[in-house]
Each structure stands twice: as C-alpha cells, then as structure tokens.
Design a protein around this motif. Structure first.
Motif: not given
Length: 97
Positions: A59-87
């Motif tokens: 799956r290709d995931k688009g760019e999105r905004v994430g948040r550092n759980p320790k500091t609460g600062i928003e961070v841009a998460i780059a687009p990427r390809r991920v692999m999932t397994f479905r039994a």
C-alpha cells in the motif's frame, strides 16, 4: 522449533529435507529461491498471494502530519510504501483452534 518459538529459514529447510528427501543443501537452496522470488515480486510492486496461507499486500501511504507523543510537536511524515499481511480464511481458522 518448539511451541511459541520462531520459525526460521533453517527450520523450513529442515522440513523440506525431511519431507521431500532433498539434500540439506538443496533444501536450503529451495527455501532461499522461494523467498528471493517473493522479495523480488514485492520490490517490483507486485502483491504476493499464497493460496491457503495469505497475501502480502503493498500500500502506498500519502504524506500526513503526525505528532511526537513526548513533546506534542507536529511532524510531517513522508509518503511511503508499506507491506501488510492478510491471512487467508483457512489460516485464520487454523490459528483460532
């Protein structure tokens, strides 16, 4: 491999050796070739489906905004390809026993 352990390439090669009667070297080579073909297909953008086992889906995931759980600062998460397994349903039924 015991209950709760991890199945390794060597374990797979041993099963091939014991069940099919191939030499240990041939068994290890067969396991390596199957895994190589799977990895190559995935790296080329193909999904891998093994009937009765499951599917490795890219799956290709688009760019999105994430948040550092320790500091609460928003961070841009780059687009990427991920692999999932479905039994498969057969695998899910076997696991649920």
């Amino acid at each position: 491999m015991g209950l709760g352990g991890t199945l390794t390439r060597a374990d797979l090669a041993d099963v091939v050796h014991n069940r099919l009667g191939l030499s240990r070297a041939e068994s290890a080579q067969l396991v390596e070739r199957v895994l190589h073909h799977m990895c190559h297909a995935l790296s080329e953008g193909q999904n891998v489906k093994i009937s009765g086992f499951g599917s490795f889906i890219l799956r290709d995931k688009g760019e999105r905004v994430g948040r550092n759980p320790k500091t609460g600062i928003e961070v841009a998460i780059a687009p990427r390809r991920v692999m999932t397994f479905r039994a498969s349903q057969i695998m899910r039924d076997r696991i649920a026993r």
